[in-house]
Design a protein around this motif. Structure first.
Motif, PDB file in Angstrom:
ATOM      1  N   ALA A 102       0.697  -1.200  -0.098  1.00 51.54           N
ATOM      2  CA  ALA A 102       0.097  -0.098  -0.005  1.00 51.54           C
ATOM      3  C   ALA A 102       0.882   1.240  -0.003  1.00 51.54           C
ATOM      4  N   GLN A 103       2.029   1.013   0.308  1.00 49.15           N
ATOM      5  CA  GLN A 103       2.922   2.327   0.540  1.00 49.15           C
ATOM      6  C   GLN A 103       3.699   2.649  -0.810  1.00 49.15           C
ATOM      7  N   PHE A 104       3.782   1.544  -1.816  1.00 41.51           N
ATOM      8  CA  PHE A 104       4.433   1.858  -2.936  1.00 41.51           C
ATOM      9  C   PHE A 104       3.553   1.728  -4.101  1.00 41.51           C
ATOM     10  N   TRP A 105       2.477   1.075  -3.961  1.00 39.35           N
ATOM     11  CA  TRP A 105       1.382   1.068  -5.146  1.00 39.35           C
ATOM     12  C   TRP A 105       0.117   1.690  -4.957  1.00 39.35           C
ATOM     13  N   GLN A 106      -0.573   1.869  -5.885  1.00 40.08           N
ATOM     14  CA  GLN A 106      -1.771   2.473  -5.655  1.00 40.08           C
ATOM     15  C   GLN A 106      -2.845   1.490  -5.269  1.00 40.08           C
ATOM     16  N   GLN A 107      -2.729   0.225  -5.944  1.00 42.97           N
ATOM     17  CA  GLN A 107      -3.581  -0.903  -5.703  1.00 42.97           C
ATOM     18  C   GLN A 107      -2.832  -2.166  -5.635  1.00 42.97           C
ATOM     19  N   ALA A 108      -3.381  -3.063  -5.110  1.00 41.59           N
ATOM     20  CA  ALA A 108      -2.650  -4.343  -4.735  1.00 41.59           C
ATOM     21  C   ALA A 108      -3.668  -5.400  -4.235  1.00 41.59           C
ATOM     22  N   PRO A 109      -3.506  -6.611  -4.564  1.00 42.34           N
ATOM     23  CA  PRO A 109      -4.466  -7.633  -4.101  1.00 42.34           C
ATOM     24  C   PRO A 109      -4.501  -7.929  -2.780  1.00 42.34           C
TER      25      PRO A 109
ATOM     26  N   ALA B 232      -5.506 -12.414  -9.215  1.00 39.05           N
ATOM     27  CA  ALA B 232      -6.347 -12.134  -8.140  1.00 39.05           C
ATOM     28  C   ALA B 232      -6.732 -10.498  -8.556  1.00 39.05           C
ATOM     29  N   SER B 233      -7.820 -10.097  -8.063  1.00 40.42           N
ATOM     30  CA  SER B 233      -8.248  -8.851  -8.190  1.00 40.42           C
ATOM     31  C   SER B 233      -7.546  -7.876  -7.299  1.00 40.42           C
ATOM     32  N   PHE B 234      -7.556  -6.708  -7.961  1.00 42.79           N
ATOM     33  CA  PHE B 234      -6.765  -5.455  -7.187  1.00 42.79           C
ATOM     34  C   PHE B 234      -7.855  -4.453  -6.165  1.00 42.79           C
ATOM     35  N   ASN B 235      -7.452  -4.491  -5.064  1.00 43.41           N
ATOM     36  CA  ASN B 235      -8.089  -3.321  -4.231  1.00 43.41           C
ATOM     37  C   ASN B 235      -7.123  -2.314  -4.261  1.00 43.41           C
ATOM     38  N   ASN B 236      -7.868  -1.098  -3.682  1.00 41.34           N
ATOM     39  CA  ASN B 236      -7.449   0.232  -3.614  1.00 41.34           C
ATOM     40  C   ASN B 236      -6.530   0.315  -2.526  1.00 41.34           C
ATOM     41  N   ARG B 237      -5.551   0.945  -2.151  1.00 42.86           N
ATOM     42  CA  ARG B 237      -4.590   0.785  -1.155  1.00 42.86           C
ATOM     43  C   ARG B 237      -5.281   1.238   0.227  1.00 42.86           C
ATOM     44  N   GLU B 238      -6.209   2.050   0.181  1.00 40.34           N
ATOM     45  CA  GLU B 238      -7.043   2.253   1.589  1.00 40.34           C
ATOM     46  C   GLU B 238      -7.307   0.915   1.954  1.00 40.34           C
ATOM     47  N   ASP B 239      -8.099   0.161   1.218  1.00 41.95           N
ATOM     48  CA  ASP B 239      -8.592  -1.378   1.428  1.00 41.95           C
ATOM     49  C   ASP B 239      -7.457  -2.046   1.860  1.00 41.95           C
ATOM     50  N   VAL B 240      -6.224  -2.033   1.306  1.00 45.26           N
ATOM     51  CA  VAL B 240      -5.219  -2.861   1.562  1.00 45.26           C
ATOM     52  C   VAL B 240      -4.701  -2.377   2.972  1.00 45.26           C
ATOM     53  N   LEU B 241      -4.609  -1.423   3.446  1.00 43.47           N
ATOM     54  CA  LEU B 241      -4.243  -0.877   4.603  1.00 43.47           C
ATOM     55  C   LEU B 241      -5.287  -1.192   5.747  1.00 43.47           C
ATOM     56  N   LYS B 242      -6.512  -1.101   5.237  1.00 43.23           N
ATOM     57  CA  LYS B 242      -7.471  -1.326   6.196  1.00 43.23           C
ATOM     58  C   LYS B 242      -7.484  -2.917   6.700  1.00 43.23           C
ATOM     59  N   GLN B 243      -7.171  -3.632   5.551  1.00 47.18           N
ATOM     60  CA  GLN B 243      -6.884  -5.103   5.794  1.00 47.18           C
ATOM     61  C   GLN B 243      -5.859  -5.207   6.632  1.00 47.18           C
ATOM     62  N   ALA B 244      -4.712  -4.600   6.591  1.00 49.06           N
ATOM     63  CA  ALA B 244      -3.527  -4.845   7.428  1.00 49.06           C
ATOM     64  C   ALA B 244      -4.136  -4.599   8.995  1.00 49.06           C
ATOM     65  N   ILE B 245      -4.665  -3.464   9.085  1.00 53.34           N
ATOM     66  CA  ILE B 245      -5.052  -3.064  10.385  1.00 53.34           C
ATOM     67  C   ILE B 245      -6.128  -3.991  10.802  1.00 53.34           C
ATOM     68  N   SER B 246      -7.015  -4.669  10.213  1.00 51.33           N
ATOM     69  CA  SER B 246      -8.017  -5.473  10.669  1.00 51.33           C
ATOM     70  C   SER B 246      -7.196  -6.849  11.246  1.00 51.33           C
ATOM     71  N   SER B 247      -6.358  -7.250  10.388  1.00 58.12           N
ATOM     72  CA  SER B 247      -5.375  -8.538  10.589  1.00 58.12           C
ATOM     73  C   SER B 247      -4.793  -8.441  12.001  1.00 58.12           C
ATOM     74  N   LEU B 248      -4.132  -6.911  12.302  1.00 66.13           N
ATOM     75  CA  LEU B 248      -3.511  -6.588  13.475  1.00 66.13           C
ATOM     76  C   LEU B 248      -4.533  -6.536  14.569  1.00 66.13           C
ATOM     77  N   GLU B 249      -5.825  -6.225  14.308  1.00 65.45           N
ATOM     78  CA  GLU B 249      -6.664  -5.944  15.334  1.00 65.45           C
ATOM     79  C   GLU B 249      -7.137  -7.399  15.997  1.00 65.45           C
ATOM     80  N   THR B 250      -7.388  -7.952  15.038  1.00 66.89           N
ATOM     81  CA  THR B 250      -7.628  -9.701  15.257  1.00 66.89           C
ATOM     82  C   THR B 250      -6.639 -10.295  16.142  1.00 66.89           C
ATOM     83  N   ALA B 251      -5.395 -10.115  15.783  1.00 65.43           N
ATOM     84  CA  ALA B 251      -4.351 -10.761  16.420  1.00 65.43           C
ATOM     85  C   ALA B 251      -4.345 -10.006  18.079  1.00 65.43           C
ATOM     86  N   GLN B 252      -4.533  -8.823  18.166  1.00 66.62           N
ATOM     87  CA  GLN B 252      -4.472  -7.977  19.204  1.00 66.62           C
ATOM     88  C   GLN B 252      -5.704  -8.642  20.200  1.00 66.62           C
ATOM     89  N   ALA B 253      -6.921  -8.817  19.408  1.00 66.54           N
ATOM     90  CA  ALA B 253      -7.633  -9.374  20.369  1.00 66.54           C
ATOM     91  C   ALA B 253      -7.536 -10.765  21.055  1.00 66.54           C
TER      92      ALA B 253
END
Lengths: 1038, 437
Positions: free
Chosen positions: B154-161, B168-189
């Motif tokens: 998400a930092q180097f590309w505008q979209q990524a799967p 695979a289809s591509f998501n915009n970088r905001e969704d990619v970052l949101k996915q990273a955060i939600s992954s971390l939040e699950t782990a945190q819980a």
């Protein structure tokens, strides 16, 4: 040779004739007799005995004895290939012994074809080339593959340098597999035993920080066929195309080299002792500049300054006018090498008779290299025999033990050769050691002293190998026979190299040790059932069906690497702080095959051969792992349909169509998790990652379809013969490691792609200009032209890059030829002139374009043999035209001002070219360059002005050489008739590489950097240079 | 009789040869493990966790090397010394020189994707562990690497799967970052009241402080998304006295990749100058002691300012995040929320810091500039570039703070986004068009 081959296969596959029970006459009597060769009285098995005018016939057994029913007034016809037909009237005799005279005109007519079948050459619908033991002996080569150089039309045989034991690469009819790791070499078969000819690169990378592209360039490893002692070889049959090798199946998809070894001959015990001694010198060396000493920009840099300023550049002042009497220029490219020594001793004992035969040999070859402290030795012990249990059942077997190995010089990056490209000409490279035994190095560690490097840090290897087989032959009756052979090939190799921390190579890791253990074992089981039948006088044929099973494995092979020496014993792995052991893939695979071969012969004029083979391989997905491929070939001896003439004595046309498959490497079709190397700390904690390469679940075998046509013509009572072949081979469904979307979780996958086409013409011409009782002159020429082209390459792959050294790329794309080299040309104006920059120098483009091709345009060999009584002179001239090469060492030796190439310096020149000028209307026009520039270090050391330029990096690698000269003299029989040497004494002198003519600037261009068994061709210069040798030998027969 | 024996011998031999199985287990590679072996046991999953760390952090192809190198070269804080390092050289030149076949770019893409797919596999199979502590630890570890991989994309590309799939289809970088955060939040819980089992600590390479890293990364990616509240909340949970690091050794395959490839020699790249990629107006103050942390010497040798930082030996650890980053995240979030007092406080924590767990300390006076949002943000940017020198975050920072973009006057970076690697484009029809610069 002919007789020997015959004996070997007597009663195995060749049952001549057939008895038809209905033909019985009154007054028949049983006739028996023995048939022998008058030259030595040995028995002739397999001779066809026929009652003239009937279909009744038989063949002689292993001891040359026959039995047949015939009437008193009948005539017996004795015939055998290679002998003159003989007719004898029965006239009431019941014992008829016959001697058969050799048919000189039919010499060379028997060849060994796939699965060891002996066949008349005239019956073949494809091209086969035979090489005799004399030609191998005369080559002066100890590597069997090297001994074939210059003799086979359609083979590209290239050595990997002149270090003893260096591998030799052979490719028949071009590259059919594109994948960079593919071995495109032919299958090697010794007496029915498939032997490994692998060149195992292993993993001895020189050190951290090396730009070495891999282990393959480091030591010119031996191709394992070099374990075969050439002295044991009776003949070699080269099966070039898929039509010839169809019966061997996928493993011979690149052709096959069928080696027949010597066997005991009928008659008395024979003992042969031979010995050769010789010397080796470096052949061609690069020209060095002898005018300038060390320094930069013409300024001298003294040895006292080396702590501040490196003195490895030879861009100092001219020697001329120098007043220091100690300044001197050395030819380090030549003086580094010494005279190598070689000694080869062989003893063989053989005996044959009714009950069988036996052959024993002991050979020892030792060679010290032209590079100090390097050598290679091979000891070979062979025992082979055949025992006739009954008249119809025989058992044969062989065991060959080989021990080989030696000390190898480091090649490639961070090696002798990269060091030599830095060593200033004003220092003697052999002045390498200080009184305290440490390294004398005036480059202050930029490179190692090459002499010290090899003296202290060669790689030591040792191979123990066993090759064995047992074969059972059984003749059920006169027309049906069976053979079962089980073969075994195994070797164990150890390698080790220690590098201490004082070396540039070892300093980064503070000294290291690499040890390797490499094992190989392969078992082959082969079963054949052969039926022969004469339908009538005009038609006869044979059918063979068989099964073979191969199981191949490289068990328990690994390397251990230790870094940072702590203890006192550098050859003990326990003395190192950091160690790791990694296993190599055992690469186990199995192939189960069923095959059939049908031959039909009409009146010895028309020959039809159809084969089919089904391979089931363990390396492909189950649904695709069984595949069938057929071949058909036709031979037509058209001269039989013509009136007999004196000009054209024999003519045959042949045509074939064949398919062959090729499997995948082991283990590529499953998903694996591989341990991560040495991570985190000394393997205390294991780490695994899923391998990034997967495979298409529908991976199919590669498939090559070949069409071959040819003609054999003999003129003037066989004095002149011509054999011409044209072939085209399409190889599709290449199994290639192609990139895949990373979003899939993988980086690459194996899939079937592409189509490549190899085409070629092979020509063999031989003649006997003079043939008298005492004097004869034989000439033979072979010539071939091959080309391979990539017809299809999917856009997803675009190109396969085999190697790039950032200046030159060996790669293929759609439409390119195999072996294409890409590089950077000077920037050109629209009309093709070199564009000169404002600074007066041309500019090297940053876009790579095709600049050459590493495959030769054509190649040829010319052998002349002149014999006068016991004296014989034979020489082989070989010519390879075209084929570009990249000298990987030259770049640095030019940047450092060592080679002759850089002698042109400190002068002003005006580059021929044009300068771009912007016009007022925005267009560009080009005006001739007039700017004076000065040639100095800056120019030779500039990548974008000079040393990246393809005109410099890519050279013409053509050569013409006197490959070998052999003079031999056999003592007259009269002189030794009553001595113990009465069976012959022969003296010989052999010289190799005595003359070389090439436009190439470096060492002999024939020294592949990446060794044998690789598709990475065209790169040379950082490997051991080729040698010139002189050998003297004596061979005595007791 | 003898004949009969021989005949039957042949028949037996023939019969024994028709065995034709070519698909038995011995033809599978015993020196590797198969999927079922690895993901069906806790030991296997722990080995895969180490594999994640290896693939993410070791070697010239690793995201650690590629992100630090790419970001530094694109943002003019590094310079290539030998143009023979063609991919690095192209990144320094930027714009059109960075093409689809640039190896640093394609390594960053491919290895981030590979780490993501391996992490997904671990997460899918984590339930194998019957010990909830072990399961939570494995999930946390894998989630951190999954988040780091997604974060890089998400930092180097505008979209990524986000999904792992062929084409695979591509998501915009905001969704990619949101996915990273939600992954971390699950782990945190999952990590609530978990004691990391001893087996996990001994079998998995140490260095990563999981709880603090999860919070630091949630804060980092939330800030990138503009979710200042979440960034603040997460950053506040990070214990600044703890280190979290990628660890290295000194044998061939476990070295600090930046030291091994670049800073350990004078041939590949080194810092451009002491300005750390900042324009002259923002260059570090002479008194800033962080210069001495990140440079061997303030005077060039062989015309080169040699970098130091976390890249001084084969075995130097590289931080996953720095305490200074956490403070600066808070400062920036406050500033963007117009809470300028708190912003300055956090900024001063960094400016006046004498040292921290990594030995970084600017030891400068407190912020004395204009107390305007813009000025404070500029000072935060400046400090991010200095404090987080060679962290791989430069490109994102330069964009987020609206620094002069590539292709504009006084551009401070040579690319805004990276092109998609050729490999992806040729094999995945969903690959979006490349950015113009």
């Amino acid at each position: 040779m002919r007789k020997n081959v015959r004996e070997r296969f007597m009663g195995i596959l060749t049952i001549w004739g057939i008895i038809f029970s209905f033909s019985s006459f009154a007054q028949n009597r049983q006739i028996t007799g023995k048939i022998s060769d008058p030259s030595d009285g040995s028995a002739l098995p397999g001779v066809s005995v026929q009652v003239k005018g009937t279909a009744r016939g038989t063949t002689t057994d292993a001891s040359g004895v026959y039995k047949i029913q015939a009437s008193d007034n009948a005539v017996l016809v004795f015939s055998s290939v290679g002998y003159l037909k003989k007719e004898v009237k029965v006239s009431g005799q019941s014992v008829i012994d016959v001697t058969m005279e050799s048919d000189v005109s039919q010499l060379d007519e028997i060849v060994v074809t796939a699965l060891g079948q002996t066949q008349e050459k005239r019956a073949l619908g494809y091209s086969v080339q035979e090489i005799k033991s004399d030609a191998i002996k005369n080559s002066g080569e100890q590597n069997l593959v090297g001994a074939l150089q210059g003799k086979i039309a359609g083979a590209v045989i290239t050595g990997s340098g002149g270090a003893p034991g260096s591998g030799v690469n052979i490719i028949l009819r071009g590259i059919t597999s594109l994948s960079s790791g593919s071995d495109n070499q032919p299958l090697f078969v010794v007496d029915g035993i498939i032997i490994s000819n692998t060149t195992n690169a292993g993993n001895p990378l020189p050190s951290a920080g090396s730009s070495s592209p891999g282990a393959s360039e480091q030591f010119g490893n031996t191709n394992r066929a070099a374990d075969i002692n050439p002295e044991d070889v009776e003949a070699i049959s080269v099966l070039k195309g898929p039509a010839a090798t169809a019966l061997y199946g996928l493993r011979a998809s690149n052709g096959a080299i069928i080696i027949t070894t010597k066997r005991g001959k009928s008659g008395k015990l024979r003992v042969n002792v031979s010995s050769t001694v010789g010397i080796d010198n470096v052949s061609k060396t690069p020209d060095y500049q002898n005018r300038f000493i060390q320094g930069r920009f013409g300024e001298f840099i003294s040895e006292t300054e080396i702590a501040q300023r490196s003195i490895f550049r030879s861009f100092g002042p001219a020697l001329m006018g120098d007043t220091n009497p100690n300044d001197k220029i050395y030819d380090n490219f030549r003086d580094f090498y010494r005279t190598g020594f070689r000694n080869n001793n062989n003893v063989s004992i053989s005996k044959g008779g009714d009950k069988g035969n036996i052959y024993f040999s002991l050979g020892r070859n030792y060679q010290s290299g032209i590079i100090p402290n390097t050598d290679f030795e091979r000891t070979s012990l062979k025992l082979a025999g055949l025992y006739n249990v009954t008249k119809s059942f025989s058992v044969s077997g062989s065991v060959n033990y080989v021990n080989s190995g030696g000390k190898r010089p480091p090649a490639g990056d961070k090696s002798i050769f990269s060091s030599l490209s830095y060593w200033p000409n004003s220092y003697d490279v052999n002045d390498y050691i200080k009184p305290d035994g440490s390294q004398k190095n005036i480059t202050l560690g930029v490179v190692d002293n090459p002499r010290y490097l090899v003296e202290k840090s060669p790689r030591i290897d040792n191979v123990n190998r066993y090759i064995a087989d047992i074969a059972l032959n059984y003749a059920f009756n006169s027309w049906l026979s069976a053979k079962y052979q089980v073969t075994y090939d195994t070797y164990h190799e150890t390698r080790s190299r220690t590098v201490d921390s004082t070396f540039d190579v070892g300093v980064q890791v503070k000294g290291f040790l690499v040890k390797e253990d490499l094992n190989f074992r392969e078992i082959n089981s082969n079963f054949y059932l052969t039926a022969k039948k004469s339908f009538n006088e005009n038609w006869n044929g044979s059918v063979m069906v068989g099964n073979s099973i191969v199981d191949s494995k490289k068990p328990d092979s690994y390397y251990t690497r230790g870094e940072r020496l702590l203890g006192s014993n550098p050859s003990e792995i326990g003395s190192y702080k950091n160690t790791e052991t990694r296993f190599y893939s055992p690469g186990q695979y199995r192939i189960v095959s069923f095959f059939g071969d049908a031959k039909l012969n009409y009146k010895d004029v028309l020959y039809l051969n159809v084969t089919g083979r089904n391979d089931i391989v363990s390396t492909l997905p189950v649904q695709n792992n069984s595949f069938f491929y057929p071949s058909v070939s036709l031979g037509y001896v058209f001269t039989e349909s013509l009136p007999k003439g004196n000009i054209l004595s024999y003519g045959k046309l042949r045509a074939s169509w064949a398919q062959v498959g090729k499997g995948a490497d082991p283990y590529i079709t499953s998903t694996y998790f591989a341990p991560v190397t040495n991570f985190p700390y000394n393997n205390n904690v294991p780490g695994y990652s899923r391998v990034t390469t997967t495979a298409d679940p529908n991976l199919r075998p590669e498939r090559t379809t070949s069409i071959e046509v040819g003609a054999e013509l003999r003129f003037l009572k066989n004095r002149l013969s011509v054999d011409a072949t044209y072939f085209t081979m399409d190889s599709k469904d290449q199994i290639v490691n192609a990139p895949v979307t990373n979003a899939s979780g993988y980086a690459n996958y194996y899939t079937n792609i592409g189509l490549i086409r190899n085409q070629g013409v092979e020509l063999l011409v031989s003649g006997k200009p003079v043939q008298t009782k005492n004097f004869s002159w034989d000439v033979s020429v072979n010539w071939s032209k091959l080309s391979g082209k990539v017809l299809e390459m999917p856009p997803a792959l675009q190109e396969i890059v085999y190697f790039d050294n950032t200046k030159t790329f060996l790669k293929v794309r759609q439409g390119s030829n195999l072996g294409d080299l890409w590089g950077f040309e000077y920037v050109k104006s629209p009309d093709g002139q070199t564009v000169i920059q404002a600074n007066g120098f041309p500019l090297v483009s940053t876009t790579a374009t095709k600049v050459g091709n590493a495959m030769p345009d054509w190649q040829g060999g010319l052998t002349n043999t002149v014999t006068y009584k016991g004296l014989s002179l034979s020489f082989l001239l070989e010519w390879r035209q075209g084929g570009n090469v990249v000298d990987m060492a030259e770049e640095n030796s030019v940047r450092n001002g060592i080679t002759k190439f850089t002698e042109r310096r400190y002068e002003q020149v005006v580059y021929k070219g044009v300068v771009a000028q912007k016009n007022t209307d925005g267009s560009t026009s080009y005006v001739p360059n007039t700017k004076l520039v000065y040639l100095d270090d800056n120019f030779y050391r500039s990548a974008n002005q000079f040393y990246y330029w393809s005109g410099f990096t890519v050279q013409d690698g053509s050569w013409f050489r006197l490959r070998s000269v052999n003079i031999s003299y056999s003592l007259p029989k009269k002189l030794i008739a009553n001595s113990v040497f009465k069976n012959g004494v022969r003296f010989s002198f052999t010289g190799t590489n005595l003359f070389l003519n090439t436009p190439f600037r470096g060492y002999d261009p024939e020294a592949l950097s990446f060794g044998s068994g690789t598709n990475r061709i065209g790169f040379v210069g950082r490997n051991n240079p080729s040698t010139r040798s002189f050998q003297f030998g004596v061979s005595v027969n007791f | 009789m003898k004949k009969h024996i021989i005949k039957s011998l042949f028949v037996t031999a023939l019969a024994s040869l028709t065995v034709s199985s070519c698909s038995q287990p011995e033809y599978l590679n015993p020196s590797s493990a198969s999927e079922t072996q690895v993901v069906n046991s806790v030991d296997g999953l722990l080995a895969l966790c180490n594999g994640l760390a290896y693939r993410y952090s070791v070697g010239r192809q690793s995201p650690v090397y590629a992100s630090i190198t790419g970001s530094g070269l694109t943002n003019k804080s590094l310079k290539v010394l030998n143009a023979g390092n063609t991919d690095e050289d192209a990144l320094e030149k930027g714009a059109g020189s960075v093409d689809q076949s640039n190896a640093v770019v394609s390594n960053l893409w491919s290895y981030s994707n590979l780490v993501k797919s391996n992490a997904d596999m671990i997460l899918r199979n984590a339930s194998i562990s019957t010990d909830p502590n072990m399961k939570a630890s494995i999930v946390a570890y894998a989630s951190i690497f999954r988040a780091l991989a997604l974060g890089n994309l998400a930092q180097f590309w505008q979209q990524a799967p986000i999904v792992v799939a062929d084409k695979a289809s591509f998501n915009n970088r905001e969704d990619v970052l949101k996915q990273a955060i939600s992954s971390l939040e699950t782990a945190q819980a999952g990590m609530q009241s978990v004691t990391i089992p001893g087996k996990f600590s001994t079998k998995v390479i140490g260095g990563i402080d999981m709880v603090n890293t999860i919070n630091a990364l949630i804060a980092r990616y939330s800030l990138m998304l503009g979710d200042n509240d979440k960034a603040l909340a997460a950053a506040s949970k990070v214990d600044l006295s703890k280190r979290s690091e990628f660890r290295y050794g000194d044998t061939a395959d476990n070295r600090n990749p930046i030291f091994e490839t670049a800073l350990g020699n004078v041939n590949v790249y080194q810092p451009l100058d002491l300005n750390m990629g900042l324009p002259a107006a923002l260059k570090p103050a002479t008194e800033d002691k962080r210069i001495d942390f990140y440079f061997l010497s303030r005077t060039p040798s062989q015309n080169t300012y040699r970098g130091k930082g976390f890249f001084t030996a084969y075995s130097s650890p590289i931080p996953v995040y720095l305490p200074g980053e956490v403070s600066l995240i808070k400062a920036e979030a406050y500033a963007r929320k117009d809470d300028l007092n708190n912003a300055v406080n956090e900024l001063n924590n960094v400016l006046t810091k004498k040292t921290d767990v990594w030995g970084i300390g600017a030891d400068l006076p407190a912020y004395s500039g204009d107390k305007t949002k813009d000025q404070i943000l500029v000072e935060i940017y400046r400090n991010r570039r200095i404090e987080l020198f060679m962290s791989g975050l430069e490109l994102e920072d330069s964009r987020r703070f609206g620094r002069p973009a590539a292709g504009t006057a006084n551009a401070e970076r040579t690319r805004n986004w990276y092109p998609f690697p050729r490999n992806e484009r040729e094999n995945n029809p969903n690959t979006p068009a490349d950015p113009s610069i």
